[in-house]
Design a protein around this motif. Structure first.
Motif, PDB file in Angstrom:
ATOM      1  N   GLY A 207       0.604  -1.183   0.082  1.00 52.89           N
ATOM      2  CA  GLY A 207       0.071  -0.017  -0.140  1.00 52.89           C
ATOM      3  C   GLY A 207       0.959   1.361   0.222  1.00 52.89           C
ATOM      4  O   GLY A 207       0.365   2.411   0.232  1.00 52.89           O
ATOM      5  N   ARG A 208       2.091   1.134  -0.336  1.00 54.42           N
ATOM      6  CA  ARG A 208       3.020   2.221  -0.436  1.00 54.42           C
ATOM      7  C   ARG A 208       3.257   2.415  -1.842  1.00 54.42           C
ATOM      8  O   ARG A 208       3.964   1.675  -2.608  1.00 54.42           O
ATOM      9  CB  ARG A 208       4.199   2.078   0.342  1.00 54.42           C
ATOM     10  N   TYR A 209       2.967   3.754  -2.281  1.00 53.18           N
ATOM     11  CA  TYR A 209       3.067   3.946  -3.907  1.00 53.18           C
ATOM     12  C   TYR A 209       3.833   4.957  -4.438  1.00 53.18           C
ATOM     13  O   TYR A 209       4.833   4.460  -5.344  1.00 53.18           O
ATOM     14  CB  TYR A 209       1.571   4.581  -4.466  1.00 53.18           C
ATOM     15  N   LEU A 210       3.943   6.205  -3.671  1.00 49.49           N
ATOM     16  CA  LEU A 210       4.992   6.979  -4.280  1.00 49.49           C
ATOM     17  C   LEU A 210       6.081   7.345  -3.458  1.00 49.49           C
ATOM     18  O   LEU A 210       6.722   8.200  -2.773  1.00 49.49           O
ATOM     19  CB  LEU A 210       4.283   8.458  -4.493  1.00 49.49           C
ATOM     20  N   THR A 211       6.875   6.144  -3.385  1.00 43.50           N
ATOM     21  CA  THR A 211       8.145   6.186  -2.887  1.00 43.50           C
ATOM     22  C   THR A 211       9.406   5.853  -3.717  1.00 43.50           C
ATOM     23  O   THR A 211       9.127   5.447  -4.741  1.00 43.50           O
ATOM     24  CB  THR A 211       8.076   4.682  -1.827  1.00 43.50           C
ATOM     25  N   GLY A 212      10.645   6.155  -3.156  1.00 38.90           N
ATOM     26  CA  GLY A 212      11.631   5.888  -4.016  1.00 38.90           C
ATOM     27  C   GLY A 212      11.853   4.574  -4.559  1.00 38.90           C
ATOM     28  O   GLY A 212      12.263   4.408  -5.789  1.00 38.90           O
ATOM     29  N   THR A 213      11.514   3.687  -3.557  1.00 38.64           N
ATOM     30  CA  THR A 213      11.881   2.355  -4.220  1.00 38.64           C
ATOM     31  C   THR A 213      10.774   1.947  -5.302  1.00 38.64           C
ATOM     32  O   THR A 213      11.179   1.039  -6.309  1.00 38.64           O
ATOM     33  CB  THR A 213      11.133   1.387  -3.212  1.00 38.64           C
ATOM     34  N   VAL A 214       9.649   2.397  -5.265  1.00 38.13           N
ATOM     35  CA  VAL A 214       8.593   2.200  -6.437  1.00 38.13           C
ATOM     36  C   VAL A 214       9.048   3.057  -7.885  1.00 38.13           C
ATOM     37  O   VAL A 214       9.218   2.295  -8.750  1.00 38.13           O
ATOM     38  CB  VAL A 214       7.131   2.560  -6.125  1.00 38.13           C
ATOM     39  N   VAL A 215       9.665   4.264  -7.440  1.00 36.95           N
ATOM     40  CA  VAL A 215       9.985   5.109  -8.753  1.00 36.95           C
ATOM     41  C   VAL A 215      11.242   4.347  -9.295  1.00 36.95           C
ATOM     42  O   VAL A 215      11.346   4.154 -10.504  1.00 36.95           O
ATOM     43  CB  VAL A 215      10.431   6.458  -8.278  1.00 36.95           C
ATOM     44  N   LEU A 216      12.285   3.872  -8.466  1.00 36.25           N
ATOM     45  CA  LEU A 216      13.505   3.307  -9.103  1.00 36.25           C
ATOM     46  C   LEU A 216      12.968   1.928  -9.684  1.00 36.25           C
ATOM     47  O   LEU A 216      13.440   1.584 -10.734  1.00 36.25           O
ATOM     48  CB  LEU A 216      14.530   2.948  -7.986  1.00 36.25           C
ATOM     49  N   GLY A 217      11.995   1.049  -9.117  1.00 38.36           N
ATOM     50  CA  GLY A 217      11.621  -0.211  -9.633  1.00 38.36           C
ATOM     51  C   GLY A 217      11.007   0.229 -11.135  1.00 38.36           C
ATOM     52  O   GLY A 217      11.313  -0.543 -12.098  1.00 38.36           O
ATOM     53  N   ALA A 218      10.126   1.099 -11.129  1.00 40.75           N
ATOM     54  CA  ALA A 218       9.519   1.431 -12.264  1.00 40.75           C
ATOM     55  C   ALA A 218      10.442   2.014 -13.399  1.00 40.75           C
ATOM     56  O   ALA A 218      10.463   1.788 -14.655  1.00 40.75           O
ATOM     57  CB  ALA A 218       8.320   2.665 -12.088  1.00 40.75           C
ATOM     58  N   ALA A 219      11.487   2.708 -13.117  1.00 40.62           N
ATOM     59  CA  ALA A 219      12.426   3.147 -13.991  1.00 40.62           C
ATOM     60  C   ALA A 219      13.383   2.138 -14.476  1.00 40.62           C
ATOM     61  O   ALA A 219      13.440   2.004 -15.803  1.00 40.62           O
ATOM     62  CB  ALA A 219      13.394   4.350 -13.166  1.00 40.62           C
TER      63      ALA A 219
END
Length: 241
Positions: A207-219
């Motif tokens: 349930g955590r969306y706008l995190t650095g981990t999510v952004v890095l994973g998406a990139a």
């Protein structure tokens, strides 16, 4: 090209859907880990940690081994006959890749359904966002798998890919977060793009969306997709020229 891609996708999908047992069988190993290993893992972790790992394992073993199909097509002359059709070479690749993505989505839904039955409580928004990563990753892996299958001797594809996939699954942290691994193994796992995708999935399922981990994973997923699809397109066009 769009029409050719759609027609080839429908053709490949019809063949796949006629082999429903094959779709289920492709998800058997992650399902077995979920059923047999999940209850043990749940005593030290959460289903929101385990299930994303099994999804990555499923992607690597389903879309990542998609090249088996084209190996058989080369062996029995199917690919040779497709070369003389007016369909573009890119459409021949994309029609296959889209079929592999649909197969992976069906298998992932099956895995999630069993996961929720066992105790997974990931929010719907996180699951849907995770599906975007899974779709992009599945297309990337399938394209790369086809490129490898067309480059290697047909007798080498199975042993080479089987040898490569298992370490990638383990280094991604599918079964246990790599933060629990020895420092040298943790450092080695950073080479694999699948670690970053998996960590992003775990964040989304928590349930955590706008995190650095999510952004890095998406990139990392986008970059991996760009590289894989470029390689797949070039190899497929060259080998089918």
């Amino acid at each position: 090209m769009t029409r050719d891609t759609w027609l080839l996708f429908r053709h490949n999908l019809d063949i796949t859907l006629r082999q429903k047992v094959g779709i289920i069988f492709g998800a058997v190993q992650p399902l077995l880990f979920l059923v047999l290993f999940g209850p043990i893992f749940a005593t030290i972790g959460t289903w929101e940690t385990l299930v994303p790992g099994l999804i990555i394992q499923l992607g690597l073993m389903s879309a990542g081994l998609a090249g088996f199909g084209i190996v058989m097509e080369r062996r029995f002359g199917v690919l040779e006959r497709l070369r003389v059709t007016p369909a573009s070479r890119l459409a021949l690749l994309l029609g296959r890749v889209l079929n592999n993505v649909v197969t992976l989505v069906i298998q992932t839904v099956l895995l999630l359904a069993v996961g929720y039955a066992f105790g997974l409580r990931a929010p719907l928004a996180g699951v849907l966002a995770g599906f975007v990563l899974v779709i992009v990753l599945g297309a990337s892996l399938a394209a790369l798998s086809y490129a490898v299958a067309l480059t290697l001797n047909e007798n080498l594809f199975a042993p080479v890919m089987s040898t490569v996939v298992i370490p990638l699954v383990l280094l991604s942290g599918s079964f246990l977060p790599m933060s629990m691994a020895p420092p040298w193994l943790d450092a080695l796992s950073h080479i694999s793009p699948f670690r970053y995708v998996l960590e992003a999935l775990r964040e989304l399922f928590a349930g955590r969306y706008l995190t650095g981990t999510v952004v890095l994973g998406a990139a990392v997923t986008v970059v991996f997709a760009a590289v894989s699809l470029t390689i797949g397109t070039r190899v497929f066009s060259r080998e089918n020229a």
